[in-house]
Design a protein around this motif. Sequence first.
Motif, PDB file in Angstrom:
ATOM      1  N   THR A 139       0.844  -1.179   0.000  1.00  0.00           N
ATOM      2  CA  THR A 139       0.000   0.000   0.000  1.00  0.00           C
ATOM      3  C   THR A 139       0.885   1.236   0.000  1.00  0.00           C
ATOM      4  OG1 THR A 139      -1.619  -1.220   1.283  1.00  0.00           O
ATOM      5  CG2 THR A 139      -1.883   1.170   1.201  1.00  0.00           C
ATOM      6  N   PRO A 140       0.699   2.113  -0.975  1.00  0.00           N
ATOM      7  CA  PRO A 140       1.532   3.310  -0.996  1.00  0.00           C
ATOM      8  C   PRO A 140       1.220   4.243   0.171  1.00  0.00           C
ATOM      9  CG  PRO A 140      -0.098   3.390  -2.763  1.00  0.00           C
ATOM     10  CD  PRO A 140      -0.240   2.067  -2.083  1.00  0.00           C
ATOM     11  N   LYS A 141       2.210   5.013   0.554  1.00  0.00           N
ATOM     12  CA  LYS A 141       2.038   5.990   1.622  1.00  0.00           C
ATOM     13  C   LYS A 141       1.434   7.254   0.995  1.00  0.00           C
ATOM     14  CE  LYS A 141       4.562   8.656   5.046  1.00  0.00           C
ATOM     15  NZ  LYS A 141       5.891   9.068   5.517  1.00  0.00           N
ATOM     16  N   VAL A 142       0.228   7.584   1.431  1.00  0.00           N
ATOM     17  CA  VAL A 142      -0.476   8.755   0.885  1.00  0.00           C
ATOM     18  C   VAL A 142      -0.553   9.814   1.977  1.00  0.00           C
ATOM     19  CG1 VAL A 142      -2.617   9.590  -0.176  1.00  0.00           C
ATOM     20  CG2 VAL A 142      -1.843   7.245  -0.617  1.00  0.00           C
ATOM     21  N   GLU A 143      -0.130  11.026   1.624  1.00  0.00           N
ATOM     22  CA  GLU A 143      -0.183  12.142   2.566  1.00  0.00           C
ATOM     23  C   GLU A 143      -0.859  13.325   1.893  1.00  0.00           C
ATOM     24  OE1 GLU A 143       3.829  12.474   4.837  1.00  0.00           O
ATOM     25  OE2 GLU A 143       4.215  11.597   2.862  1.00  0.00           O
ATOM     26  N   ILE A 144      -1.570  14.101   2.694  1.00  0.00           N
ATOM     27  CA  ILE A 144      -2.225  15.287   2.168  1.00  0.00           C
ATOM     28  C   ILE A 144      -2.078  16.424   3.180  1.00  0.00           C
ATOM     29  CG2 ILE A 144      -4.481  14.501   3.033  1.00  0.00           C
ATOM     30  CD1 ILE A 144      -5.754  15.959   0.609  1.00  0.00           C
ATOM     31  N   TYR A 145      -1.624  17.552   2.680  1.00  0.00           N
ATOM     32  CA  TYR A 145      -1.495  18.758   3.503  1.00  0.00           C
ATOM     33  C   TYR A 145      -2.747  19.584   3.289  1.00  0.00           C
ATOM     34  CZ  TYR A 145       3.441  17.646   4.102  1.00  0.00           C
ATOM     35  OH  TYR A 145       4.627  17.023   4.426  1.00  0.00           O
ATOM     36  N   THR A 146      -3.397  19.980   4.383  1.00  0.00           N
ATOM     37  CA  THR A 146      -4.687  20.671   4.290  1.00  0.00           C
ATOM     38  C   THR A 146      -4.740  21.877   5.223  1.00  0.00           C
ATOM     39  OG1 THR A 146      -5.645  19.313   6.046  1.00  0.00           O
ATOM     40  CG2 THR A 146      -5.913  18.505   3.787  1.00  0.00           C
ATOM     41  N   LYS A 147      -5.767  22.692   4.996  1.00  0.00           N
ATOM     42  CA  LYS A 147      -6.094  23.798   5.904  1.00  0.00           C
ATOM     43  C   LYS A 147      -7.553  23.669   6.292  1.00  0.00           C
ATOM     44  CE  LYS A 147      -3.083  27.675   4.753  1.00  0.00           C
ATOM     45  NZ  LYS A 147      -3.012  29.007   4.157  1.00  0.00           N
TER      46      LYS A 147
ATOM     47  N   ALA B  88      -6.308   4.965   2.508  1.00  0.00           N
ATOM     48  CA  ALA B  88      -5.923   5.537   3.804  1.00  0.00           C
ATOM     49  C   ALA B  88      -4.866   6.602   3.538  1.00  0.00           C
ATOM     50  CB  ALA B  88      -5.361   4.453   4.710  1.00  0.00           C
ATOM     51  N   TYR B  89      -4.967   7.710   4.241  1.00  0.00           N
ATOM     52  CA  TYR B  89      -3.972   8.773   4.063  1.00  0.00           C
ATOM     53  C   TYR B  89      -3.685   9.441   5.398  1.00  0.00           C
ATOM     54  CZ  TYR B  89      -8.333  11.460   3.855  1.00  0.00           C
ATOM     55  OH  TYR B  89      -9.569  11.976   4.130  1.00  0.00           O
ATOM     56  N   GLU B  90      -2.527  10.054   5.453  1.00  0.00           N
ATOM     57  CA  GLU B  90      -2.114  10.805   6.626  1.00  0.00           C
ATOM     58  C   GLU B  90      -2.344  12.280   6.308  1.00  0.00           C
ATOM     59  OE1 GLU B  90       2.000  11.459   9.135  1.00  0.00           O
ATOM     60  OE2 GLU B  90       1.801   9.661   7.888  1.00  0.00           O
ATOM     61  N   GLU B  91      -3.101  12.942   7.159  1.00  0.00           N
ATOM     62  CA  GLU B  91      -3.421  14.351   6.922  1.00  0.00           C
ATOM     63  C   GLU B  91      -2.548  15.239   7.792  1.00  0.00           C
ATOM     64  OE1 GLU B  91      -7.273  17.365   6.952  1.00  0.00           O
ATOM     65  OE2 GLU B  91      -7.562  15.253   7.391  1.00  0.00           O
ATOM     66  N   HIS B  92      -1.960  16.254   7.155  1.00  0.00           N
ATOM     67  CA  HIS B  92      -1.145  17.237   7.873  1.00  0.00           C
ATOM     68  C   HIS B  92      -1.856  18.582   7.780  1.00  0.00           C
ATOM     69  CE1 HIS B  92       2.019  14.241   7.898  1.00  0.00           C
ATOM     70  NE2 HIS B  92       2.075  14.238   6.583  1.00  0.00           N
ATOM     71  N   ASP B  93      -2.300  19.096   8.915  1.00  0.00           N
ATOM     72  CA  ASP B  93      -3.012  20.380   8.949  1.00  0.00           C
ATOM     73  C   ASP B  93      -2.004  21.519   9.034  1.00  0.00           C
ATOM     74  OD1 ASP B  93      -4.495  22.663   9.599  1.00  0.00           O
ATOM     75  OD2 ASP B  93      -5.925  21.543  10.810  1.00  0.00           O
ATOM     76  N   VAL B  94      -2.005  22.380   8.014  1.00  0.00           N
ATOM     77  CA  VAL B  94      -1.060  23.505   7.990  1.00  0.00           C
ATOM     78  C   VAL B  94      -1.786  24.844   8.155  1.00  0.00           C
ATOM     79  CG1 VAL B  94       0.659  22.240   6.643  1.00  0.00           C
ATOM     80  CG2 VAL B  94      -1.049  23.597   5.447  1.00  0.00           C
TER      81      VAL B  94
END
Length: 91
Positions: free
Chosen positions: A6-14, A33-39
Amino acid sequence: MSQSQTPKVEIYTKWGCPYCVRAKALLDEKGVAYEEHDVTMGGPKRAEMQERAPGAATVPQVFVNDQALGGCDDIHALDRAGKLDALLGLA
């Protein structure tokens, strides 16, 4: 890539970003599935996003296995072109 990798999916969001909501909805729809980074408040994650995607001033920014895919319009365009599933390990 096999299904087990499974690829590592990340998303940067506000917070309150409609494009972020649309991008996450597309990933959710695909069951990814993804890892969310709140910026929203800036800080180290915002700096990290800009380091990983030079020139990226807007959110969302989506990464798959550390490859920058771009934002909401970009991943929807990849999906319409039939290229997103392969990147997400769904093909």
